[in-house]
Design an enzyme around this catalytic site. Structure first.
Site, PDB file in Angstrom:
ATOM      1  N   LYS A   1       3.007  39.187 -29.157  1.00 55.10           N
ATOM      2  CA  LYS A   1       3.271  39.670 -30.300  1.00 55.10           C
ATOM      3  C   LYS A   1       2.528  38.931 -31.480  1.00 55.10           C
ATOM      4  O   LYS A   1       2.886  37.845 -31.940  1.00 55.10           O
ATOM      5  CB  LYS A   1       4.867  39.415 -30.588  1.00 55.10           C
ATOM      6  CG  LYS A   1       5.293  40.291 -31.984  1.00 55.10           C
ATOM      7  CD  LYS A   1       6.388  39.830 -32.881  1.00 55.10           C
ATOM      8  CE  LYS A   1       6.026  38.488 -33.542  1.00 55.10           C
ATOM      9  NZ  LYS A   1       4.791  39.005 -34.491  1.00 55.10           N
TER      10      LYS A   1
ATOM     11  N   GLU B   1       2.906  24.917 -30.618  1.00 50.89           N
ATOM     12  CA  GLU B   1       2.285  24.527 -31.111  1.00 50.89           C
ATOM     13  C   GLU B   1       2.729  24.582 -32.722  1.00 50.89           C
ATOM     14  O   GLU B   1       2.344  25.659 -33.098  1.00 50.89           O
ATOM     15  CB  GLU B   1       0.797  24.809 -30.740  1.00 50.89           C
ATOM     16  CG  GLU B   1      -0.375  23.867 -31.078  1.00 50.89           C
ATOM     17  CD  GLU B   1      -0.802  24.209 -32.538  1.00 50.89           C
ATOM     18  OE1 GLU B   1      -0.564  23.684 -33.341  1.00 50.89           O
ATOM     19  OE2 GLU B   1      -2.073  24.981 -32.681  1.00 50.89           O
ATOM     20  N   LEU B   2       3.189  23.768 -33.413  1.00 49.61           N
ATOM     21  CA  LEU B   2       3.597  23.890 -34.594  1.00 49.61           C
ATOM     22  C   LEU B   2       2.883  23.190 -35.673  1.00 49.61           C
ATOM     23  O   LEU B   2       1.575  23.091 -35.607  1.00 49.61           O
ATOM     24  CB  LEU B   2       5.148  23.137 -34.440  1.00 49.61           C
ATOM     25  CG  LEU B   2       5.905  23.738 -33.403  1.00 49.61           C
ATOM     26  CD1 LEU B   2       7.325  23.286 -33.194  1.00 49.61           C
ATOM     27  CD2 LEU B   2       6.043  25.236 -33.277  1.00 49.61           C
TER      28      LEU B   2
ATOM     29  N   CYS C   1      -3.623  24.417 -38.631  1.00 47.84           N
ATOM     30  CA  CYS C   1      -2.738  23.186 -38.468  1.00 47.84           C
ATOM     31  C   CYS C   1      -3.390  21.930 -38.250  1.00 47.84           C
ATOM     32  O   CYS C   1      -2.464  20.827 -38.503  1.00 47.84           O
ATOM     33  CB  CYS C   1      -1.867  23.525 -37.459  1.00 47.84           C
ATOM     34  SG  CYS C   1      -2.744  24.245 -35.945  1.00 47.84           S
TER      35      CYS C   1
ATOM     36  N   GLU D   1       3.429  19.862 -45.260  1.00 46.24           N
ATOM     37  CA  GLU D   1       1.972  20.784 -45.084  1.00 46.24           C
ATOM     38  C   GLU D   1       1.533  21.839 -46.210  1.00 46.24           C
ATOM     39  O   GLU D   1       2.216  22.606 -46.322  1.00 46.24           O
ATOM     40  CB  GLU D   1       1.941  21.304 -43.762  1.00 46.24           C
ATOM     41  CG  GLU D   1       0.803  21.889 -43.153  1.00 46.24           C
ATOM     42  CD  GLU D   1       0.966  22.401 -41.733  1.00 46.24           C
ATOM     43  OE1 GLU D   1       2.101  23.143 -41.515  1.00 46.24           O
ATOM     44  OE2 GLU D   1      -0.003  22.442 -40.973  1.00 46.24           O
TER      45      GLU D   1
HETATM   46  P1  ADP Z   1       3.256  31.051 -40.744  1.00 44.31           P
HETATM   47  O1  ADP Z   1       4.359  30.490 -41.881  1.00 44.31           O
HETATM   48  O2  ADP Z   1       2.157  30.527 -40.649  1.00 44.31           O
HETATM   49  O3  ADP Z   1       3.276  32.558 -41.167  1.00 44.31           O
HETATM   50  P2  ADP Z   1       5.472  31.696 -38.770  1.00 44.31           P
HETATM   51  O4  ADP Z   1       5.952  30.574 -37.756  1.00 44.31           O
HETATM   52  O5  ADP Z   1       6.172  32.544 -39.927  1.00 44.31           O
HETATM   53  O6  ADP Z   1       3.956  31.150 -39.478  1.00 44.31           O
HETATM   54  O7  ADP Z   1       4.940  32.855 -38.151  1.00 44.31           O
HETATM   55  C1  ADP Z   1       4.118  32.863 -36.704  1.00 44.31           C
HETATM   56  C2  ADP Z   1       4.522  33.815 -36.046  1.00 44.31           C
HETATM   57  O8  ADP Z   1       6.107  33.785 -35.595  1.00 44.31           O
HETATM   58  C3  ADP Z   1       4.227  35.225 -36.543  1.00 44.31           C
HETATM   59  O9  ADP Z   1       3.964  35.908 -35.323  1.00 44.31           O
HETATM   60  C4  ADP Z   1       5.632  35.780 -36.984  1.00 44.31           C
HETATM   61  O10 ADP Z   1       5.683  37.354 -36.818  1.00 44.31           O
HETATM   62  C5  ADP Z   1       6.441  35.112 -35.809  1.00 44.31           C
HETATM   63  N1  ADP Z   1       7.691  34.919 -36.401  1.00 44.31           N
HETATM   64  C6  ADP Z   1       8.295  34.392 -37.292  1.00 44.31           C
HETATM   65  N2  ADP Z   1       9.638  34.554 -37.698  1.00 44.31           N
HETATM   66  C7  ADP Z   1      10.022  35.102 -36.375  1.00 44.31           C
HETATM   67  C8  ADP Z   1      11.320  35.206 -35.647  1.00 44.31           C
HETATM   68  N3  ADP Z   1      12.621  34.835 -36.599  1.00 44.31           N
HETATM   69  N4  ADP Z   1      11.370  35.444 -34.256  1.00 44.31           N
HETATM   70  C9  ADP Z   1      10.442  35.808 -33.692  1.00 44.31           C
HETATM   71  N5  ADP Z   1       8.940  35.501 -34.288  1.00 44.31           N
HETATM   72  C10 ADP Z   1       9.002  35.151 -35.535  1.00 44.31           C
END
Ligand code: ADP
Length: 483
Positions: free
Chosen positions: A180, A255-256, A289, A386
């Site tokens: 996804k 990977e956060l 990151c 960050e």
């Molecule tokens: P950023 O802040 O860099 O956009 P996110 O962690 O929000 O980082 O997004 C990274 C990925 O996680 C994207 O593909 C986003 O659609 C997905 N994502 C965000 N929230 C959720 C959730 N609650 N469940 C599953 N996937 C999510």
């Protein structure tokens, strides 16, 4: 600008070897961050669509796991070559949906492809072992098996590479894969699916589902059929997904976020440090990151470093990623602009000084002036959070012990960088830094050959290198008796 091969621009998801719409028929717009214009609509999928993808990946796993590593390598190699053959189109799609300069987009496509090349070969080396046994009439055998169906959730900052560095080892190991991608950047993901199909990846082995993150994430993390989740994104979402995976005891790789320090000691080669600083700070307009989040500079070299970084920063060419020579594209969205502005305002209110930049760029929309701040102190937001944008806050320190303590004073532990020409110091500092990756006199460290990943709140697991394959393999111990 037009694609040479228009079939790389897909508007449907890819499940079980077919291009499909959402079961609901709903769609959402993918927009160009440089203009705000809609590029295309893609499916807004939800739970039932994700469940169908899981079914497809589960049934494809039966056959795919039985193929030989060499058969998989031939297909992966073909996928890699198709990426290189179509690199210009893939780069253009990426710049359109993500905003990064075209030259950086092309660099990412080649970097993304390199993981497929590497793991095509590495998959052949998923060796087991025979261990000296504890009983004379037995033998201990340990073999490696694919973990099963893998789900990946990926971010918008590297729309292609964050997928291939998960998909390539998964497929090489014999796993099937559902991704996804981020809502902002599904087009690069769908183009990868088009090329995977052309390369001969069988139906159900590589699937891309687009749409509602929460709904798709709930199925991918909740399904017993999915045996592993690999996620790249924010720490908050990573923690949530890890908790969602607990019920089915899935393997997880995360990977956060990071809060990368870039330390410059008095004995550093200043020009080299400035080159590294620019590359580390401003790649992808500061939206990676591993981008430097904090510059920590020793008192004796502080003023010269500030002056050098400000001069180079002020010279950066800001504009649309499609224009030649542009080095800084727009930020991904308005929230990113607000965050960088908030970090600058907080720092200035607490005594920092803007050396260059400091406000939204005159181009408007989500462009921001590359900014250098001096006299930054640890009570400011930029010390802990960050920024994920073109902001270079410069802190001052006096000695090595203080530098290491400042660098480690964060919940994160992804990448760190430092510059020194003293061999003893290089060892001490490298070993003292609580980080998964350390650049020593180097500002750019990513390569498919090395294990990428963090410790502490920056995540779990490694991507790339031989360790990257391990993430998709289980051990099986067999005791053979009665010999
Ligand atoms: P950023 O802040 O860099 O956009 P996110 O962690 O929000 O980082 O997004 C990274 C990925 O996680 C994207 O593909 C986003 O659609 C997905 N994502 C965000 N929230 C959720 C959730 N609650 N469940 C599953 N996937 C999510």
């Amino acid at each position: 600008m037009k694609l040479k091969d228009s079939r790389l621009l897909r508007q449907q998801a890819y499940v079980d070897g077919r291009w499909v719409d959402a079961l609901s028929g709903e769609t959402f717009a993918v927009c160009n961050p440089a203009t705000g214009e809609e590029i295309v609509q893609v499916p807004w999928m939800a739970e039932a669509d994700a469940a169908a993808a899981v079914e497809a990946a589960e049934s494809a796993f039966v056959k795919w796991r039985k193929t030989t590593a060499k058969e998989r390598a031939v297909i992966l190699r073909c996928w890699y070559e198709l990426m290189l053959d179509n690199a210009d189109d893939l780069a253009l799609l990426m710049t359109l949906e993500q905003g990064k300069p075209l030259s950086e987009a092309k660099g990412e496509v080649i970097y993304a492809a390199s993981f497929i090349e590497w793991f095509a070969e590495e998959g052949k080396r998923a060796y087991g072992e025979i261990v000296p046994s504890h009983k004379p009439d037995t033998r201990i055998l340990v073999s490696r098996e694919p973990v099963g169906v893998v789900a990946a959730i990926t971010p918008w900052n590297f729309p292609s590479a964050m997928i291939t560095r998960k998909a390539a080892p998964a497929l090489a190991a014999g796993c099937t894969f559902i991704c996804k991608p981020a809502e902002d950047t599904p087009l690069s993901a769908l183009a990868l699916a088009e090329l995977a199909e052309r390369a001969g990846v069988p139906a159900g082995v590589f699937n891309i589902i687009t749409g509602n993150p929460k709904a798709l994430g709930a199925i991918l993390t909740g399904s017993e059929k999915v045996r592993k989740l690999s996620f790249t994104g924010s720490t908050g979402v990573g923690k949530l997904l890890m908790a969602q995976c607990a019920d089915t005891v899935k393997r997880v790789s995360l990977e956060l976020g990071g809060n990368a320090p870039f330390i410059v000691f008095d004995d550093a080669d200043l020009d080299r440090a400035l080159d590294g600083a620019m590359a580390s700070k401003y790649r992808n307009t500061g939206q990676t990151c591993v981008c430097t989040n904090r510059f920590l500079v020793q008192a004796g070299i502080y003023d010269r470093f500030v002056e050098g970084l400000a001069a180079r920063t002020a010279a950066l060419k800001v504009g649309s990623g499609l224009e030649p020579d542009v080095q800084q594209g727009p930020l991904i969205n308005q929230a990113a602009v607000e965050k960088i502005q908030a970090h600058i305002d907080d720092a200035v209110a607490k005594g920092a000084e803007v050396v260059c930049g400091g406000k939204p760029h005159e181009l408007g929309r989500t462009w921001f002036e590359p900014t250098v701040l001096k006299n930054v102190t640890t009570d400011m937001c930029v010390a802990r959070e960050e920024t994920f944008g073109p902001l270079a806050p410069i802190f001052k320190f006096t000695d090595e012990t203080e530098a290491i303590a400042m660098a480690n004073a964060t919940e994160y532990g992804l990448a760190a960088y430092f510059y020194s020409r003293d061999l003893g110091r290089c060892w001490r500092v490298a070993e003292g830094l609580e980080y998964g990756m350390v650049g020593i006199n180097e500002g750019v460290i990513s390569t498919e050959l090395a294990p990428f990943g963090g410790i502490k709140a920056s995540g779990l697991g490694r991507e790339g290198a031989r360790q990257g394959l391990e993430e998709y393999l289980e051990y099986k111990y067999m005791l053979m008796g009665g010999l």
